[in-house]
Design a protein around this motif. Structure first.
Motif, PDB file in Angstrom:
ATOM      1  N   GLU A 136       1.093  -1.212  -0.229  1.00  0.00           N
ATOM      2  CA  GLU A 136       0.007  -0.186  -0.056  1.00  0.00           C
ATOM      3  C   GLU A 136       0.354   1.492  -0.367  1.00  0.00           C
ATOM      4  O   GLU A 136       0.639   2.333  -0.240  1.00  0.00           O
ATOM      5  CB  GLU A 136      -0.666  -0.084   0.978  1.00  0.00           C
ATOM      6  N   GLN A 137       1.906   0.507   0.405  1.00  0.00           N
ATOM      7  CA  GLN A 137       3.346   2.339   0.297  1.00  0.00           C
ATOM      8  C   GLN A 137       3.047   2.927  -0.631  1.00  0.00           C
ATOM      9  O   GLN A 137       3.225   4.581  -1.153  1.00  0.00           O
ATOM     10  CB  GLN A 137       4.437   1.596   1.174  1.00  0.00           C
ATOM     11  N   ALA A 138       3.817   2.328  -1.975  1.00  0.00           N
ATOM     12  CA  ALA A 138       3.476   2.404  -3.033  1.00  0.00           C
ATOM     13  C   ALA A 138       2.127   3.683  -3.728  1.00  0.00           C
ATOM     14  O   ALA A 138       2.817   4.496  -3.959  1.00  0.00           O
ATOM     15  CB  ALA A 138       3.421   1.091  -4.425  1.00  0.00           C
ATOM     16  N   VAL A 139       1.263   3.397  -3.234  1.00  0.00           N
ATOM     17  CA  VAL A 139      -0.623   4.293  -3.068  1.00  0.00           C
ATOM     18  C   VAL A 139      -0.007   5.579  -2.601  1.00  0.00           C
ATOM     19  O   VAL A 139      -0.237   7.165  -3.480  1.00  0.00           O
ATOM     20  CB  VAL A 139      -1.399   3.783  -3.130  1.00  0.00           C
ATOM     21  N   VAL A 140       0.550   5.626  -1.371  1.00  0.00           N
ATOM     22  CA  VAL A 140       1.598   6.717  -0.703  1.00  0.00           C
ATOM     23  C   VAL A 140       2.078   7.636  -1.681  1.00  0.00           C
ATOM     24  O   VAL A 140       2.195   8.509  -1.551  1.00  0.00           O
ATOM     25  CB  VAL A 140       1.466   6.729   1.091  1.00  0.00           C
ATOM     26  N   ASP A 141       2.551   6.978  -2.067  1.00  0.00           N
ATOM     27  CA  ASP A 141       4.356   7.356  -2.472  1.00  0.00           C
ATOM     28  C   ASP A 141       4.506   8.522  -3.691  1.00  0.00           C
ATOM     29  O   ASP A 141       4.503   9.463  -3.859  1.00  0.00           O
ATOM     30  CB  ASP A 141       5.556   6.117  -2.778  1.00  0.00           C
ATOM     31  N   ARG A 142       3.574   8.245  -4.663  1.00  0.00           N
ATOM     32  CA  ARG A 142       2.791   8.202  -5.791  1.00  0.00           C
ATOM     33  C   ARG A 142       2.220   9.371  -5.200  1.00  0.00           C
ATOM     34  O   ARG A 142       2.377  10.445  -6.452  1.00  0.00           O
ATOM     35  CB  ARG A 142       2.048   7.155  -6.843  1.00  0.00           C
ATOM     36  N   ALA A 143       1.078   9.831  -4.312  1.00  0.00           N
ATOM     37  CA  ALA A 143       0.399  10.829  -4.069  1.00  0.00           C
ATOM     38  C   ALA A 143       0.881  11.872  -3.602  1.00  0.00           C
ATOM     39  O   ALA A 143       0.507  12.922  -3.601  1.00  0.00           O
ATOM     40  CB  ALA A 143      -0.522   9.902  -2.806  1.00  0.00           C
ATOM     41  N   THR A 155       1.041   6.247   6.849  1.00  0.00           N
ATOM     42  CA  THR A 155       0.367   6.007   5.253  1.00  0.00           C
ATOM     43  C   THR A 155      -0.521   4.566   6.539  1.00  0.00           C
ATOM     44  O   THR A 155      -1.812   3.861   5.736  1.00  0.00           O
ATOM     45  CB  THR A 155       1.052   4.281   4.685  1.00  0.00           C
ATOM     46  N   MET A 156      -0.274   3.855   7.906  1.00  0.00           N
ATOM     47  CA  MET A 156      -0.813   2.952   7.963  1.00  0.00           C
ATOM     48  C   MET A 156      -1.832   3.290   8.848  1.00  0.00           C
ATOM     49  O   MET A 156      -2.977   3.061   8.877  1.00  0.00           O
ATOM     50  CB  MET A 156       0.112   2.417   9.189  1.00  0.00           C
ATOM     51  N   LEU A 158      -3.445   5.875   7.573  1.00  0.00           N
ATOM     52  CA  LEU A 158      -4.477   6.271   6.637  1.00  0.00           C
ATOM     53  C   LEU A 158      -4.952   4.757   5.396  1.00  0.00           C
ATOM     54  O   LEU A 158      -6.709   4.684   5.911  1.00  0.00           O
ATOM     55  CB  LEU A 158      -4.035   7.254   5.053  1.00  0.00           C
ATOM     56  N   MET A 159      -4.664   3.371   5.844  1.00  0.00           N
ATOM     57  CA  MET A 159      -4.602   3.157   5.319  1.00  0.00           C
ATOM     58  C   MET A 159      -6.088   1.665   6.961  1.00  0.00           C
ATOM     59  O   MET A 159      -6.767   1.309   6.096  1.00  0.00           O
ATOM     60  CB  MET A 159      -3.940   1.527   4.875  1.00  0.00           C
ATOM     61  N   ASP A 160      -5.673   2.178   7.595  1.00  0.00           N
ATOM     62  CA  ASP A 160      -6.509   1.667   8.996  1.00  0.00           C
ATOM     63  C   ASP A 160      -7.650   2.342   8.996  1.00  0.00           C
ATOM     64  O   ASP A 160      -9.440   1.448   8.933  1.00  0.00           O
ATOM     65  CB  ASP A 160      -5.936   1.679   9.803  1.00  0.00           C
ATOM     66  N   LEU A 161      -7.586   3.487   7.988  1.00  0.00           N
ATOM     67  CA  LEU A 161      -9.127   3.852   8.528  1.00  0.00           C
ATOM     68  C   LEU A 161     -10.543   3.608   7.303  1.00  0.00           C
ATOM     69  O   LEU A 161     -11.132   3.384   7.951  1.00  0.00           O
ATOM     70  CB  LEU A 161      -8.963   5.487   8.849  1.00  0.00           C
TER      71      LEU A 161
END
Length: 196
Positions: A136-143, A155-156, A158-161
């Motif tokens: 999932e980190q790749a999604v945040v890194d691109r953003a 990231t954690m 964001l994804m946990d929510l």
């Protein structure tokens, strides 16, 4: 055993054989529950000798941990739509399909039940979620690169929510998720993240 020392299957075992073992493991978990599933039963169902399984996975916890990470049944595709909102909405939709589809939904719920009932699985559950977070980190890194999120975004969190909303609604409350659920959930979470 530390999380970095997870046993690996034999190089000669081949991807097909590994997949047979992992598929049988997840089917046994969903059908029998963690306490009742056995390596012997998994060996019989997968057509593999039980000594082969024990050689590479010394316990059913280790085997289940490996199956959770590598079996296609629990695969969660990471989208790349070119837009953070689109990526997150697709990711939430993918999670909804995983948790409400069959047999993946039954397996995911059985994994949760196993994790709550067996302390020996804790390391493998952490490995599973660490693997998902790394993807999932790749999604945040691109953003972040596109200027859609600030550097250092958690990231954690964001994804946990996002994932927590799906798990709570679909698994714990057992309520239907309408086709607008992903959009509304991402809007609520993402707009809150941007505000902070």
């Amino acid at each position: 055993m530390t999380t970095n020392q997870r046993p690996q299957p034999a190089p000669g075992s081949g991807p097909r054989r590994k997949r047979q073992i992992f598929d049988a493991t997840l089917r046994a978990l969903a059908r029998d529950g963690f306490a009742s599933m056995t390596i012997e039963g998994i060996a019989e169902e997968s057509g593999v000798n039980k000594t082969t399984i024990y050689r590479w996975w010394p316990s059913k916890s280790a085997l289940l941990g490996a199956a959770m990470i590598d079996a296609p049944l629990l695969e969660l595709p990471m989208p790349d739509t070119g837009d953070l909102r689109g990526d997150l909405e697709q990711l939430v939709d993918n999670l909804i399909k995983l948790l409400t589809g069959q047999p993946s939904g039954s397996v995911a719920r059985a994994v949760l039940g196993a994790a709550l009932g067996d302390a020996g699985l804790a390391t493998y559950i952490r490995d599973f979620f660490a693997d998902r977070l790394a993807r999932e980190q790749a999604v945040v890194d691109r953003a972040v690169e596109r200027g859609e999120l600030p550097p250092g975004t958690d990231t954690m969190l964001l994804m946990d929510l996002l994932a927590g909303a799906v798990w709570l609604r679909a698994v714990f409350r057992r309520l239907p998720l309408d086709e607008d659920f992903a959009r509304r959930t991402v809007a609520a979470v993402l707009d809150g993240v941007r505000a902070t």
